[in-house]
Write a protein that holds these residues in place. Structure first.
Motif, PDB file in Angstrom:
ATOM      1  N   PRO A  60     102.791  39.634   7.516  1.00  0.00           N
ATOM      2  CA  PRO A  60     101.927  41.017   7.363  1.00  0.00           C
ATOM      3  C   PRO A  60     100.993  41.355   8.132  1.00  0.00           C
ATOM      4  O   PRO A  60     100.679  40.329   8.719  1.00  0.00           O
ATOM      5  CB  PRO A  60     100.845  40.679   6.143  1.00  0.00           C
ATOM      6  N   LEU A  61     100.629  42.963   8.558  1.00  0.00           N
ATOM      7  CA  LEU A  61     100.073  43.167   9.329  1.00  0.00           C
ATOM      8  C   LEU A  61      99.208  42.510   9.006  1.00  0.00           C
ATOM      9  O   LEU A  61      97.732  42.247  10.503  1.00  0.00           O
ATOM     10  CB  LEU A  61      99.604  44.428   9.350  1.00  0.00           C
ATOM     11  N   ASP A  62      97.798  42.155   7.799  1.00  0.00           N
ATOM     12  CA  ASP A  62      96.413  42.478   7.791  1.00  0.00           C
ATOM     13  C   ASP A  62      96.376  40.666   8.149  1.00  0.00           C
ATOM     14  O   ASP A  62      95.335  39.844   8.911  1.00  0.00           O
ATOM     15  CB  ASP A  62      96.027  42.114   6.096  1.00  0.00           C
ATOM     16  N   LEU A  63      97.499  40.103   8.368  1.00  0.00           N
ATOM     17  CA  LEU A  63      97.392  38.282   8.543  1.00  0.00           C
ATOM     18  C   LEU A  63      96.937  38.209  10.066  1.00  0.00           C
ATOM     19  O   LEU A  63      96.935  37.921  10.641  1.00  0.00           O
ATOM     20  CB  LEU A  63      98.256  37.310   7.919  1.00  0.00           C
ATOM     21  N   LEU A  65      96.125  40.863  12.469  1.00  0.00           N
ATOM     22  CA  LEU A  65      94.917  41.049  12.373  1.00  0.00           C
ATOM     23  C   LEU A  65      93.492  40.352  12.064  1.00  0.00           C
ATOM     24  O   LEU A  65      92.861  40.604  13.275  1.00  0.00           O
ATOM     25  CB  LEU A  65      94.336  42.501  12.077  1.00  0.00           C
ATOM     26  N   SER A  66      93.368  39.107  11.308  1.00  0.00           N
ATOM     27  CA  SER A  66      92.654  38.796  10.670  1.00  0.00           C
ATOM     28  C   SER A  66      92.368  37.629  11.527  1.00  0.00           C
ATOM     29  O   SER A  66      91.790  36.725  11.582  1.00  0.00           O
ATOM     30  CB  SER A  66      92.810  38.218   8.991  1.00  0.00           C
TER      31      SER A  66
END
Length: 313
Positions: A60-63, A65-66
């Motif tokens: 997942p992109l949010d994972l 970036l985080s």
């Protein structure tokens, strides 16, 4: 008993992989291209394995970036380390190509543990670790002392130059081991983030393969030598180094869950050293054949004892 045999086998796989990749380099000439092929084959193998298991491949992109940026870069260290091993094999032989990176891995892993680098758990230096590293150093000395003694008996200018080159390559080998330890630490954190060691391995192979594709493009400026093994009727087994690397990762994950990290490391190390001895003694996979001395075997046993003290207690 099955887990013990499996642990020893995956260590031997590493020794065989290095010998195979060194032969692949003889056909494609470039060590970078040989590493790229190995990583790419390993990436395909891991991808197929995960797809067959029904696991998703995407992150997942949010994972993405985080998380801290370094957590995705472990494969770079692996790409550099495997390239160095390909360069070392014809210079030092199978045994030293195994033990010098082991020394580097041991030293760097102790530093990582002591200072908690890469978000790792901290383990302070204690008597068992100090004694363990002393035994590892003694074992390395004994394993290479026999060759140095022979060279010193006839200290010609050529021998002195060869000895200096040997020590330079040994230092490079230690550096490769340090990079491998960094890769292991980073991938360990990545496995926690992704909740899957297999996915972490896939990311590592993807990053490593991509890095090497770029390096080959910059350094060699051509990928055409990939076809040379076909043109020269190379043996089929020169292509399987990457599969062995992927299998090593997957079996490692299985064993860590079954018998723990410490025992897995010891068994794999024993297998790696035993495998490297067999490769060098019998000249397996068209490698250079060398007689193994008893003092070298004793030195390797001392090394294993040192790593045992560091990893188990």
């Amino acid at each position: 008993m099955f887990a013990i045999l499996l642990g020893i086998s995956i260590g031997a796989i590493l020794a065989v992989q290095t010998a195979i990749n060194a032969q692949l380099r003889r056909f494609v000439i470039s060590p970078f291209l040989a590493s790229m092929i190995s990583f790419t084959v390993g990436l395909i193998f891991l991808t197929v394995t995960l797809v067959m298991s029904g696991s998703p491949l995407w992150i997942p992109l949010d994972l993405f970036l985080s998380q801290p940026f370094f957590i995705w870069l472990g494969g770079i260290g692996g790409a550099i380390a495997i390239t160095i091993n390909i360069l070392l094999f014809p210079k030092l032989g199978s045994v030293q190509t195994a033990i010098m990176p082991i020394l580097g891995m041991t030293l760097m892993s102790m530093l990582i543990d002591h200072y908690g680098w890469f978000n790792s758990m901290q383990y302070s230096f204690e008597w068992n670790r100090i004694l363990g590293i002393a035994l590892v150093l003694l074992g390395v000395f004994l394993a290479i002392a026999i060759k140095e003694t022979k060279n010193e008996q006839s200290p010609t200018k050529t021998n002195k130059e060869n000895m200096l080159k040997q020590w330079i390559w040994r230092v490079v080998g230690v550096t490769a081991g340090m990079l491998m330890a960094i890769q292991i630490a980073i991938n360990g954190q990545l496995a926690k983030v992704l909740h899957s060691s297999s996915h972490a391995a896939l990311v590592s192979f993807f990053v490593g393969a991509t890095t090497l594709i770029v390096i080959v493009g910059v350094m060699d400026r051509s990928y055409t030598n990939i076809t040379e093994p076909f043109k020269q009727s190379a043996p089929w087994w020169i292509w399987i180094g990457g599969i062995l690397g992927g299998a090593y990762v997957l079996i490692n994950v299985f064993l860590v869950n079954q018998i723990g990290t410490g025992q897995t490391v010891i068994l794999a190390l024993f297998g790696q050293i035993t495998g490297s001895l067999m490769v060098e003694k019998f000249g397996l996979f068209h490698s250079l054949k060398n007689q193994i001395k008893r003092i070298q075997v004793f030195g390797l046993i001392v090394m294993i004892a040192g790593v045992f003290l560091i990893k188990i207690f």
